[in-house]
Write a protein that holds these residues in place. Structure first.
Motif, PDB file in Angstrom:
ATOM      1  N   SER A   1      -5.268   8.791   8.078  1.00 51.06           N
ATOM      2  CA  SER A   1      -6.558   8.335   7.551  1.00 51.06           C
ATOM      3  C   SER A   1      -7.447   7.791   8.678  1.00 51.06           C
ATOM      4  O   SER A   1      -8.193   6.854   8.486  1.00 51.06           O
ATOM      5  CB  SER A   1      -6.360   7.303   6.442  1.00 51.06           C
ATOM      6  OG  SER A   1      -5.356   6.390   6.766  1.00 51.06           O
TER       7      SER A   1
ATOM      8  N   HIS B   1      -8.708  -1.494   7.523  1.00 45.77           N
ATOM      9  CA  HIS B   1      -7.354  -1.769   8.038  1.00 45.77           C
ATOM     10  C   HIS B   1      -7.405  -2.827   9.135  1.00 45.77           C
ATOM     11  O   HIS B   1      -6.879  -2.653  10.235  1.00 45.77           O
ATOM     12  CB  HIS B   1      -6.719  -0.493   8.589  1.00 45.77           C
ATOM     13  CG  HIS B   1      -6.715   0.654   7.625  1.00 45.77           C
ATOM     14  ND1 HIS B   1      -6.117   0.577   6.398  1.00 45.77           N
ATOM     15  CD2 HIS B   1      -7.242   1.906   7.700  1.00 45.77           C
ATOM     16  CE1 HIS B   1      -6.264   1.724   5.753  1.00 45.77           C
ATOM     17  NE2 HIS B   1      -6.951   2.537   6.518  1.00 45.77           N
TER      18      HIS B   1
ATOM     19  N   THR C   1      -4.600  -3.885  11.465  1.00 42.00           N
ATOM     20  CA  THR C   1      -4.193  -2.925  12.492  1.00 42.00           C
ATOM     21  C   THR C   1      -5.274  -2.724  13.553  1.00 42.00           C
ATOM     22  O   THR C   1      -4.979  -2.603  14.734  1.00 42.00           O
ATOM     23  CB  THR C   1      -3.874  -1.563  11.830  1.00 42.00           C
ATOM     24  OG1 THR C   1      -2.769  -1.740  10.945  1.00 42.00           O
ATOM     25  CG2 THR C   1      -3.535  -0.500  12.866  1.00 42.00           C
TER      26      THR C   1
ATOM     27  N   ARG D   1       0.476   2.482   9.142  1.00 46.43           N
ATOM     28  CA  ARG D   1       1.684   2.659   8.325  1.00 46.43           C
ATOM     29  C   ARG D   1       2.230   4.085   8.288  1.00 46.43           C
ATOM     30  O   ARG D   1       3.392   4.290   7.938  1.00 46.43           O
ATOM     31  CB  ARG D   1       1.394   2.234   6.884  1.00 46.43           C
ATOM     32  CG  ARG D   1       1.316   0.759   6.673  1.00 46.43           C
ATOM     33  CD  ARG D   1       1.084   0.425   5.209  1.00 46.43           C
ATOM     34  NE  ARG D   1      -0.211   0.885   4.774  1.00 46.43           N
ATOM     35  CZ  ARG D   1      -1.285   0.107   4.634  1.00 46.43           C
ATOM     36  NH1 ARG D   1      -1.199  -1.186   4.886  1.00 46.43           N
ATOM     37  NH2 ARG D   1      -2.426   0.604   4.247  1.00 46.43           N
ATOM     38  N   CYS D   2       1.380   5.071   8.575  1.00 47.71           N
ATOM     39  CA  CYS D   2       1.831   6.462   8.414  1.00 47.71           C
ATOM     40  C   CYS D   2       2.772   6.861   9.543  1.00 47.71           C
ATOM     41  O   CYS D   2       3.006   6.107  10.488  1.00 47.71           O
ATOM     42  CB  CYS D   2       0.626   7.400   8.368  1.00 47.71           C
ATOM     43  SG  CYS D   2      -0.196   7.613   9.971  1.00 47.71           S
TER      44      CYS D   2
ATOM     45  N   CYS E   1      -4.384   3.452   9.879  1.00 47.08           N
ATOM     46  CA  CYS E   1      -3.771   2.693   8.784  1.00 47.08           C
ATOM     47  C   CYS E   1      -2.638   1.774   9.232  1.00 47.08           C
ATOM     48  O   CYS E   1      -2.331   0.787   8.573  1.00 47.08           O
ATOM     49  CB  CYS E   1      -3.274   3.647   7.702  1.00 47.08           C
ATOM     50  SG  CYS E   1      -1.737   4.510   8.138  1.00 47.08           S
TER      51      CYS E   1
ATOM     52  N   CYS F   1      -3.598   9.360  13.151  1.00 46.92           N
ATOM     53  CA  CYS F   1      -3.371   8.751  11.831  1.00 46.92           C
ATOM     54  C   CYS F   1      -3.945   9.614  10.719  1.00 46.92           C
ATOM     55  O   CYS F   1      -5.030  10.175  10.846  1.00 46.92           O
ATOM     56  CB  CYS F   1      -4.035   7.370  11.795  1.00 46.92           C
ATOM     57  SG  CYS F   1      -4.063   6.611  10.149  1.00 46.92           S
TER      58      CYS F   1
ATOM     59  N   GLU G   1      -8.242  -4.504   2.628  1.00 45.96           N
ATOM     60  CA  GLU G   1      -7.841  -4.587   4.040  1.00 45.96           C
ATOM     61  C   GLU G   1      -9.040  -4.621   4.981  1.00 45.96           C
ATOM     62  O   GLU G   1      -8.860  -4.638   6.204  1.00 45.96           O
ATOM     63  CB  GLU G   1      -6.919  -3.409   4.387  1.00 45.96           C
ATOM     64  CG  GLU G   1      -5.620  -3.432   3.595  1.00 45.96           C
ATOM     65  CD  GLU G   1      -4.558  -2.501   4.150  1.00 45.96           C
ATOM     66  OE1 GLU G   1      -4.921  -1.549   4.870  1.00 45.96           O
ATOM     67  OE2 GLU G   1      -3.370  -2.742   3.880  1.00 45.96           O
TER      68      GLU G   1
ATOM     69  N   CYS H   1       1.137   6.533  12.986  1.00 40.35           N
ATOM     70  CA  CYS H   1       0.944   5.146  13.424  1.00 40.35           C
ATOM     71  C   CYS H   1       2.283   4.500  13.784  1.00 40.35           C
ATOM     72  O   CYS H   1       2.376   3.754  14.751  1.00 40.35           O
ATOM     73  CB  CYS H   1       0.244   4.335  12.341  1.00 40.35           C
ATOM     74  SG  CYS H   1      -1.519   4.724  12.189  1.00 40.35           S
TER      75      CYS H   1
ATOM     76  N   ARG I   1       0.801  -1.229   0.000  1.00 48.74           N
ATOM     77  CA  ARG I   1       0.000   0.000   0.000  1.00 48.74           C
ATOM     78  C   ARG I   1       0.833   1.279   0.000  1.00 48.74           C
ATOM     79  O   ARG I   1       0.369   2.317  -0.444  1.00 48.74           O
ATOM     80  CB  ARG I   1      -0.891   0.026   1.250  1.00 48.74           C
ATOM     81  CG  ARG I   1      -1.815  -1.153   1.387  1.00 48.74           C
ATOM     82  CD  ARG I   1      -2.938  -1.099   0.346  1.00 48.74           C
ATOM     83  NE  ARG I   1      -3.985  -0.204   0.719  1.00 48.74           N
ATOM     84  CZ  ARG I   1      -5.241  -0.563   1.007  1.00 48.74           C
ATOM     85  NH1 ARG I   1      -5.595  -1.840   0.950  1.00 48.74           N
ATOM     86  NH2 ARG I   1      -6.135   0.340   1.318  1.00 48.74           N
ATOM     87  N   SER I   2       2.008   1.241   0.573  1.00 51.12           N
ATOM     88  CA  SER I   2       2.752   2.490   0.774  1.00 51.12           C
ATOM     89  C   SER I   2       3.714   2.818  -0.357  1.00 51.12           C
ATOM     90  O   SER I   2       4.251   3.922  -0.399  1.00 51.12           O
ATOM     91  CB  SER I   2       3.545   2.421   2.085  1.00 51.12           C
ATOM     92  OG  SER I   2       2.698   2.186   3.168  1.00 51.12           O
TER      93      SER I   2
END
Lengths: 346, 346, 346, 346
Positions: free
Chosen positions: D106, D132, D135, D92-93, D90, D104, D26, D96, B74-75
């Motif tokens: 999103s 997600h 997560t 991943r950011c 998410c 986050c 996801e 997070c 995704r990233s």
């Protein structure tokens, strides 16, 4: 002895005052070899601090030589070279045991009249009485320049405590509001602790240049946001240190910090309340923390950093004067023509 | 594609191997633009690591460009510039959720055969398959030099993790055993985090010079105690980082740390046991902590530090070679003629 | 006065000894109202501690009333009710300033002869001389039972320091090796700090029952692994506290800790070295940390916990005796028939 | 499916709404087996939250069974028993990766319309779409009661985060403003983390009784100062947790904290600014920190604490209802007749 005395609003003079004497077994008397004028000395100078009456001996940063000790002093002897702290603390109460000496139940600040506890004459003088000497004084380490050590007694400790209070972590982007002596020290401290970047905001070009010469990025206050956005993918500063005082700079500080970030305010706040942006603070989970320097707690570490040269606070010295010329230095300081003035007695 | 392949004890060669392909939806394939030879690559080279068989593609530090992604990634997209980590981790298990990615239940290390998990071909190659790409890769930040970023994928992260694991505090005096790449990085990291002094001990003059050029005091191992005593009023180092491996350096590390101090060992330990000086450790309340680098956890902070220039790991690069000349560089490395070799594919 | 005196291997007797006197301005003399026998008192009893010669007054846990103070004592006056610490420290040296009082340059332990510094007669006596009284003593808080406070002077502090040294976090699963007094205290401290589960391993059923009554899971040492595996999805304990001493229990502790976990050893280690499983420690990134109790640093917090009743250490008291019956209690203690004996002078 | 729907101010109804479907790889769909009504659900109920429009499915605390997963979901399979978080993130950011999932990029909150990110239908329903999922979801541990786990998805996490944000230390005296569900959870969390005493202030006798039954001291708000003074030698609370929201309780919180102490505010603040007592904060070096619960970061630890029984949040449940009776429960809740309502779908 001769000493710098508050003589009324915007007036200081060098006067003859009584020599200090041991009045408690824990006292020491030191011959002051080096003292300094601090930005906070301007608060009494401007008559902003209740409790500072005419006749008050000013000054609270000092290095010297012990000339007399009370019979209860264990760590120091006559002829020892020492530095002190800008305030006295007992070393035994609940606060001191925690390392929160500034909140000591018998705290007193040198040179501030009765503003922060019992009256203690200041250090811009030939001699100084130091209560609770075993707690307040500290040996000047071999190899440590006196000019660097004098910063450890207040202003560098304040900058360091600000960084520490912010839980600043390596890699953080820091903003410092104000390029006066405390702001410059906060900038240096944050760099020493691993900040990726420190942005110092000050309206005066001379202070911005000084900050830049010491490794910071420096900006006019109005440009701070844009520079920080560029450094942080528009998040804002991880940590903001407010080193001016008053509502305006505090408001700016709150506007520059990122979500989950921390504002540490070390500048003096005279107003009863401040309109804190609480909805934004809630949404962004902000922290606002006040702190006052505590040289007693942090100086063992700071002395190592200045002795090894990792930190060199003397780069911000703008003048070195003899005691007789201190009144002129206060006047220049009040006109923003000085950042740090050292007062050399020898 | 062409890749550096372990060909038996003390032999590596550049060979043609199959191009990597997406074998899991979370995979990415990157075109390696820059990789490196690490001191730990010498362990397989010397045939010291069970699980590294002839034919193993070596290398675990890399920067590159994404050329293919699985549908679960995704990233990252094709053409993204990225750096990675020397090992892969899932990002979801109990260990990863704690930030202990090196203990991930499906950990695998690039270029180590099956020594540390499932076999993953290494990065001294034209292309690399990266499992769990969303966790393992990271965008190369704007302004960050690729040569600095490649250090973040392992060796700088290891040095930083060592400092962190030691709870190193500003003002501490640190000793680093070993002036190889990890030792040099640990020295830099400790300085960035506010060490008052870092003493790097290494028998090789060239490594001592490199450490000194990067701000450390550097000494022959036999002189470390005297230098530390001088810096610490005979207490010893607050923190010792062991960055060589084996029993001898670990024993030296334990001998240099002060009471209440911490030894962090990042060097490889192959022996089952070590005669830990437990009576002294009890009396002195010592800590001994092992750590392995974890670029995944710390790289956000490290990338800010290398992008802003606070840390410049490239000062320890001793050679830059093309893939074809990697075998010669291994040979020089094994003779202690190299500290850090970059492998430039473009 | 009368005091419990070491009279040779496995022999203690109550003898007439000289009354203590003020020998330094910082001394206080206290009338001991309550003292205790500690598991560590068995080391001199068994003649295992060099420096404990016949004639040594034993004991180091005590609560009492101040009956005399030197002229340098500021915090205490005659008739104050106080508790102390099992050792004396100056409160001013580099170590004390850091809160590492056990490493104080002029440390001395009560009742251990010259084993841990200068000779200080012990507290199993009618009176006790306390050096550096401002640092070593502490007021008994209103509402705090003396029987709880006596634990704060050593054994509860040791258990708490062990938890703290382990960086134990809420939700952790903890193993404690040994259900003696220190192990029981470590168990209670870890529970108070938010352990999800504490497993106490001891071969004696009576100690396992005591641990269970105080909230722990308790097991025979051989069953510890299985119980921990069940609690932790086979990872092992997050934290292991070794509270027995010697190589065997330390080896067991190292076998029970999970990867990235911490072993804290507070038990005495007499052997010079211990075969530390270094390959496993490297692979699992383990930490091994030694610690000795420091009541001076932690007692402000512990006194609040025992005063409010969150911690009740008195549940492990197995006997309360008068001074005359202390020799019999030592004999029972040596036979593992006691866990904690209080010595009540009034 | 049937779901609880906001139908206008002070109106909720159970309506037929479309079944959720996988709309992203996801996503997971869970069959909700247990959900809850939270105090914060009353904000949309009272029409205080912009972004909650009629038709919004309410609810954000839930336990359930996975019935469908997108092809990108790796950790969960159909039939897995799971708990979630009150918001989606998410994983991943930048936020997070730091563990600051609530920020986050999103983020979206279940059951709050578009108030805190993109619209996500709520959990007071038969089924729930969870973005997600790897997560946001977490396996229900063996032995963990579903009724305890549902608290971990929001309200217990919020109480725990408040304690953590305050850097609450063992032995601290804590004040909690408000005896609603969050206040009760904060009280329990602080006790689990070693508070010496927790004082819960609430005007309602029923909530004070509940707090007392769970180990707190409980008082009317007007009595809090006196009780805290008695516990702390007149210093005030070490930590104050504000769990009501609005200016009044925040002002009270600031009045109860001691110098150097910390106020953590988790209650909602709708006003733009709050008149923060800045002169007192400067003099007393106060900290004011905002925090929102983050179950994703803390649940691994909380689940261990509720599974072992150290924390039992179910003691604050005042009703258990079926979906059809949720509207009546909202009405009672709005009249302060409920503290925590569980919604049992099976």
């Amino acid at each position: 002895m001769r000493a710098v005395v508050y003589a009324g609003p915007h007036q200081v003079s060098v006067q003859q005052v009584p020599d200090p004497v041991i009045s408690d077994p824990e006292d020491a008397i030191i011959k002051v070899t080096l003292s300094a004028i601090c930005g906070t000395d301007l608060h009494p100078y401007r008559h902003e601090v209740p409790g500072v009456d005419p006749g008050t001996v000013l000054g609270h940063e000092y290095v010297g030589e012990v000339v007399a000790v009370g019979q209860g002093v264990r760590s120091f002897r006559v002829e020892d070279l020492v530095l002190g702290s800008f305030f006295a603390a007992c070393g035994r109460c609940w606060w001191c045991r925690r390392g929160d000496h500034w909140q000591c139940e018998s705290r007193a600040a040198f040179g501030y009249g009765s503003a922060f506890g019992e009256y203690l004459p200041g250090a811009q003088a030939e001699f100084l009485r130091v209560p609770h000497a075993d707690t307040v004084l500290c040996h000047l380490p071999p190899g440590c320049p006196a000019e660097a050590a004098v910063f450890v007694t207040d202003v560098l400790a304040t900058g360091f405590v600000a960084a520490e209070r912010a839980d600043m972590r390596p890699g953080d982007t820091v903003a410092v509001m104000g390029g006066g002596a405390v702001g410059q020290m906060a900038s240096m401290a944050c760099q020493a602790l691993g900040a990726a970047a420190v942005v110092v905001a000050d309206p005066l070009a001379s202070r911005r240049e000084m900050a830049a010469a010491n490794g910071a990025l420096s900006v006019s206050p109005g440009d701070a946001r844009a520079v920080l956005d560029d450094l942080t993918e528009n998040r804002g500063a991880d940590v903001v240190i407010e080193a001016v005082g008053g509502a305006g700079p505090l408001e700016s500080a709150c506007a520059l910090v990122r979500r989950r970030g921390t504002v540490v305010a070390v500048g003096v706040q005279f107003e009863a309340t401040f309109p804190y942006p609480v909805a934004r603070a809630f949404a962004g989970e902000l922290s606002l923390r006040f702190a006052t320097g505590n040289s007693i707690r942090v100086r063992d570490r700071l002395l190592r950093l200045v002795t090894s040269g990792v930190l060199d606070p003397t780069t911000i010295v703008t003048s070195r004067v003899k005691l007789d010329h201190v009144p002129g230095a206060y006047a220049r300081f009040a006109e923003h023509q000085e950042v740090k003035v050292l007062v050399c007695n020898s």
